[in-house]
Design a protein around this motif. Structure first.
Motif, PDB file in Angstrom:
ATOM      1  N   LEU A 222       0.822  -1.211   0.000  1.00  0.00           N
ATOM      2  CA  LEU A 222       0.000   0.000   0.000  1.00  0.00           C
ATOM      3  C   LEU A 222       0.856   1.261   0.000  1.00  0.00           C
ATOM      4  CD1 LEU A 222      -2.857  -0.978   2.484  1.00  0.00           C
ATOM      5  CD2 LEU A 222      -3.086  -0.532   0.033  1.00  0.00           C
ATOM      6  N   ILE A 223       2.099   1.151   0.444  1.00  0.00           N
ATOM      7  CA  ILE A 223       3.001   2.306   0.371  1.00  0.00           C
ATOM      8  C   ILE A 223       3.222   2.677  -1.084  1.00  0.00           C
ATOM      9  CG2 ILE A 223       5.294   3.163   0.949  1.00  0.00           C
ATOM     10  CD1 ILE A 223       5.358   1.141   3.235  1.00  0.00           C
ATOM     11  N   THR A 225       1.122   1.945  -3.484  1.00  0.00           N
ATOM     12  CA  THR A 225      -0.165   2.451  -3.966  1.00  0.00           C
ATOM     13  C   THR A 225      -0.378   3.900  -3.543  1.00  0.00           C
ATOM     14  OG1 THR A 225      -1.046   0.197  -3.753  1.00  0.00           O
ATOM     15  CG2 THR A 225      -2.641   1.986  -4.011  1.00  0.00           C
ATOM     16  N   ALA A 226       0.083   4.253  -2.345  1.00  0.00           N
ATOM     17  CA  ALA A 226      -0.014   5.647  -1.897  1.00  0.00           C
ATOM     18  C   ALA A 226       0.768   6.565  -2.823  1.00  0.00           C
ATOM     19  CB  ALA A 226       0.488   5.765  -0.459  1.00  0.00           C
ATOM     20  N   CYS A 229      -1.268   7.197  -5.827  1.00  0.00           N
ATOM     21  CA  CYS A 229      -2.338   8.170  -5.580  1.00  0.00           C
ATOM     22  C   CYS A 229      -1.808   9.599  -5.615  1.00  0.00           C
ATOM     23  CB  CYS A 229      -2.999   7.888  -4.229  1.00  0.00           C
ATOM     24  SG  CYS A 229      -3.925   6.341  -4.171  1.00  0.00           S
ATOM     25  N   TRP A 258       7.202  10.584  -8.534  1.00  0.00           N
ATOM     26  CA  TRP A 258       6.295   9.707  -7.790  1.00  0.00           C
ATOM     27  C   TRP A 258       6.016   8.411  -8.555  1.00  0.00           C
ATOM     28  CZ3 TRP A 258       5.386   9.835  -2.846  1.00  0.00           C
ATOM     29  CH2 TRP A 258       5.583  11.036  -2.152  1.00  0.00           C
ATOM     30  N   GLU A 262       6.827   4.773  -6.929  1.00  0.00           N
ATOM     31  CA  GLU A 262       5.875   3.658  -6.939  1.00  0.00           C
ATOM     32  C   GLU A 262       6.539   2.363  -7.380  1.00  0.00           C
ATOM     33  OE1 GLU A 262       1.774   2.178  -9.203  1.00  0.00           O
ATOM     34  OE2 GLU A 262       2.573   4.189  -9.583  1.00  0.00           O
TER      35      GLU A 262
END
Length: 378
Positions: A222-223, A225-226, A229, A258, A262
């Motif tokens: 999820l890091i 995925t953050a 986002c 970013w 990712e």
């Protein structure tokens, strides 16, 4: 969140090199663990290894752009009118950002598939097979469709990106919805992949707190995925800003950095669950071991202690769900010099390392060693 907050050239260099080093170390440790455990390399290992040089290329693009003054800088502004001035750096960053996006699609696709095939090593059962069978084609289609969609978004000639703003506007009018669609679908597919272990882990015969901890370990992606986002937010801001006031270099720098974060963090997170043999802390090691077993090992431990009169006992017990790893217990009397040792080795079928045990059974072996003036191995 303004485009003026984009990292400068030094920041771009630092992020690129630091994450390149850590992602490379993560993959190297993953293969070291495979050699230590002699489990053999699987599709998950080869996919993550293939993704690594692709992520390296994203770092190389950032470093090159920063060295040219196109990445990590800001679009020049007319001091009188306040309008953005277009320079060769603005044209260059448009070109290299397109290359980076095409490359990143391939990297993200391989990382997602590597995570899915890692799950394949750890989990069995009808529910997992269904989820795995759906997720793999979805990720493959997502990767292929967006890779070629972005590659040919200006028609059959990708070199339009090098021909100037007029031709880009004329032939690449659909690039904004394609790029935004890719970014949003990237997050959706990430969440789909990361959600797969949750219902399986929740069915383990473990305390709720331990199950939550296991879900957290597998949810470290999820890091990544953050970061995806955050990239969406910068892309939306870039595309909705008035053209004359747009800081192209600052906005694109944010999106590129970013996007690289990712990919690099995704590789690191995909490797972390494989580091169990390298972890010395007993609590963490115990939690990771539990992923490979859905049997309640506590009950087997108490039952085996009641059989300490026997020298060596081997029994096969039915289990509704296969265990996936071995578990050892030991019991010594108080004192500095124990006169006996007691150990139980439990191994479940249905896993690639236990092919000789039926899938629906658990194999338990209990050993008792007694020591007096002489040592007897009974």
């Amino acid at each position: 969140m303004g485009q003026e907050q984009s990292p400068n050239q030094a920041g771009v260099y630092a992020v690129s090199i630091i994450l390149l080093v850590f992602s490379t170390i993560a993959v190297a440790l993953r293969f070291k663990v495979r050699r230590m455990k002699q489990t053999g390399y699987g599709a998950d290992d080869w996919l993550i290894l293939a993704a690594l040089p692709v992520v390296w290329s994203l770092a190389a693009i950032l470093i090159f752009g920063a060295s040219q003054g196109s990445v990590g800088t800001h679009t020049a502004v007319d001091p009188e009118t306040g309008k953005a001035l277009e320079t060769w750096q603005d044209l260059q960053i448009a070109e290299i950002s397109w290359i980076a996006l095409v490359v990143s699609v391939a990297a993200y696709g391989m990382i997602k598939l590597a995570v899915l095939f890692l799950y394949r090593r750890l989990f069995v059962g009808k529910m997992f097979n269904v989820m795995f069978g759906v997720a793999v084609p979805v990720i493959v289609l997502w990767t292929v469709s967006f890779f070629f969609g972005i590659l040919f978004e200006c028609g059959h000639d990708p070199s339009v990106w090098w021909s100037g703003p007029a031709n880009i506007t004329k032939y690449c009018s659909d690039y904004k919805p394609i790029w935004l669609g890719h970014a949003v679908a990237d997050v959706v597919t990430d969440l789909m992949v990361l959600a797969i272990p949750a219902p399986i882990i929740w069915k383990l015969h473990l305390p709720s707190l331990q199950r939550v901890a296991l879900i957290f370990i597998f949810g470290l992606g999820l890091i990544s995925t953050a970061a995806a986002c955050v990239r969406i937010a910068f892309v939306v801001e870039l595309y909705t800003t008035t053209v004359g006031a747009r800081d192209v270099r600052g906005g694109v720098t944010n999106a590129m950095v970013w996007g690289y974060v990712e990919g690099a963090v995704g590789i690191i997170a995909a490797c972390l669950p494989t580091f169990k043999p390298l972890i010395k802390h007993r609590a963490i090691e115990s939690m990771l071991r539990s992923v490979r077993s859905i049997a309640s090992l506590g009950s087997h431990g108490s039952a085996s202690r009641s059989r300490h009169q026997k020298d060596t006992t081997t029994q096969t017990t039915d289990s509704s769900t296969p265990a996936h790893n071995s578990y050892e217990l030991s019991d010594f009397p108080s004192g500095n010099e124990p006169n006996h040792s007691f150990s139980t080795h439990i191994e479940g079928g249905g896993h690639e390392e236990s092919m000789d045990i039926p899938e629906n059974q658990i194999h338990a072996q209990t050993d008792l060693n007694i020591k007096d003036n002489r040592t007897h191995a009974l």
